[in-house]
Design a protein around this motif. Sequence first.
Motif, PDB file in Angstrom:
ATOM      1  N   ASP A 245       0.820  -1.206   0.000  1.00  0.00           N
ATOM      2  CA  ASP A 245       0.000   0.000   0.000  1.00  0.00           C
ATOM      3  C   ASP A 245       0.858   1.262   0.000  1.00  0.00           C
ATOM      4  OD1 ASP A 245       0.894  -0.501   2.627  1.00  0.00           O
ATOM      5  OD2 ASP A 245      -0.767   0.645   3.488  1.00  0.00           O
TER       6      ASP A 245
ATOM      7  N   GLN B 235      -5.154  -5.947  -5.260  1.00  0.00           N
ATOM      8  CA  GLN B 235      -6.064  -6.264  -4.157  1.00  0.00           C
ATOM      9  C   GLN B 235      -5.371  -6.155  -2.803  1.00  0.00           C
ATOM     10  OE1 GLN B 235      -8.498  -9.888  -4.747  1.00  0.00           O
ATOM     11  NE2 GLN B 235      -7.917  -9.759  -6.908  1.00  0.00           N
TER      12      GLN B 235
ATOM     13  N   GLU C 270      -4.823  -2.479  -1.955  1.00  0.00           N
ATOM     14  CA  GLU C 270      -6.084  -1.818  -1.620  1.00  0.00           C
ATOM     15  C   GLU C 270      -6.709  -2.358  -0.337  1.00  0.00           C
ATOM     16  OE1 GLU C 270      -8.414  -2.486  -5.081  1.00  0.00           O
ATOM     17  OE2 GLU C 270      -7.112  -1.275  -6.387  1.00  0.00           O
TER      18      GLU C 270
ATOM     19  N   LYS D  76      -7.962  -5.346   0.066  1.00  0.00           N
ATOM     20  CA  LYS D  76      -9.053  -6.276  -0.239  1.00  0.00           C
ATOM     21  C   LYS D  76      -8.639  -7.736  -0.089  1.00  0.00           C
ATOM     22  CE  LYS D  76     -11.174  -3.058  -3.520  1.00  0.00           C
ATOM     23  NZ  LYS D  76     -11.572  -2.837  -4.953  1.00  0.00           N
ATOM     24  N   LEU D  77      -7.327  -7.979  -0.054  1.00  0.00           N
ATOM     25  CA  LEU D  77      -6.807  -9.338   0.092  1.00  0.00           C
ATOM     26  C   LEU D  77      -5.702  -9.332   1.126  1.00  0.00           C
ATOM     27  CD1 LEU D  77      -6.409 -12.335  -0.797  1.00  0.00           C
ATOM     28  CD2 LEU D  77      -4.849 -11.468  -2.574  1.00  0.00           C
TER      29      LEU D  77
END
Length: 363
Positions: A288, A315, A318, A320-321
């Motif tokens: 990130d 992902q 962000e 998300k994973l």
Amino acid sequence: MKKVMKKLAVALSIGIGLNASLMSSSAMAADNNVKVGFVYVSPTGEAGWTYTHDEARLYLEEKFGDKIETSFVENVAEGADAQRVITQMAKSGHDLIFTTSFGYMNPTIKVAKRFPKVKFEHATGYKRAKNVGTYFDRIYEARYLTGVIAGHMSKTDTIGYIGAFPIPEVVRGINAFTLGLQSVKPDAKVKVVWVNSWFDPGKEREAADSLIDQGADVITQHTDSPAPLQAAEAAGIYAIGYHSDMSEYGKTAHLTAAVHNWKEFYAKRVQQVLDGTWQSTDVWRGMDADMTQLAPLSSAIPADVKAKVQSLSAQIAEGKLHPFTGPIVNQQGQEILADGQIMDDNALRKMDYYVAGVEGKLK
């Protein structure tokens, strides 16, 4: 082979019986500049852990010019030798000292108590003080992605992994890699060989050769030298580097590498010293913040696999994973994390077990 030009204007012997010296590369800087020191566990070289830190040091010189003066000592053994080197740096007027190996943690804390006006940053550790901050990147995120790549590229479903020391940082990387691997091939296995050294090309090469003899057709590592990659190149199999892009050591073998990027973090901390705003913090950032990266992907990797890895990378960046998302079980089949749960940082930092799929025992 890529060459890194370093302006080393002053070499100061520190008289501690080490084959290292304090290297100052801005000796003509202004008297009121900020002196920044680095303590390295291995040679600066042209690849690996120390190379990434020294690339960031050179970036600081380019960015700040005569506002700072940097120096480094390489090949410093963990323990008493490290304490003497760090003490010498503090005595010689350094304002900020980066100590860049796990085994420097206690020496850094001890020296910091004696020099409360000096600011210290310790990589990979967990002990802090008013004048000691800690930092690392979430390299396990890239480890997971390299596991995904290995899963797609392996034909034997046997991966060789060379580990330095069985500490949580290294174990976390092994487990993240295995989880990525098994997201592609649930029955694939990871064989681990420990070399008990961060940098020992001879031992690393022997470990790689041993794993290749056991049927591994992809080799990866948590050690500093490119020796495992060179072994893979010689054997005609694939390899995944670590710390930095190691492709020049195995142009056919190298698939990618899990890479650290310290440049902007170091620049931020130096700027804070210049501004008088530096405070002790614990920094643990990953994709990130661009502190964790993947080296360029080999042309040998199919286009659809590259697209998948790019999607997973996005992902992760962000949020998300998360590589450590349940269900996760250990070697003994005990549930570590329930389905859908995400492992917290405290559990990640203390990891002392292998997940299912890793062969061997932790030493």
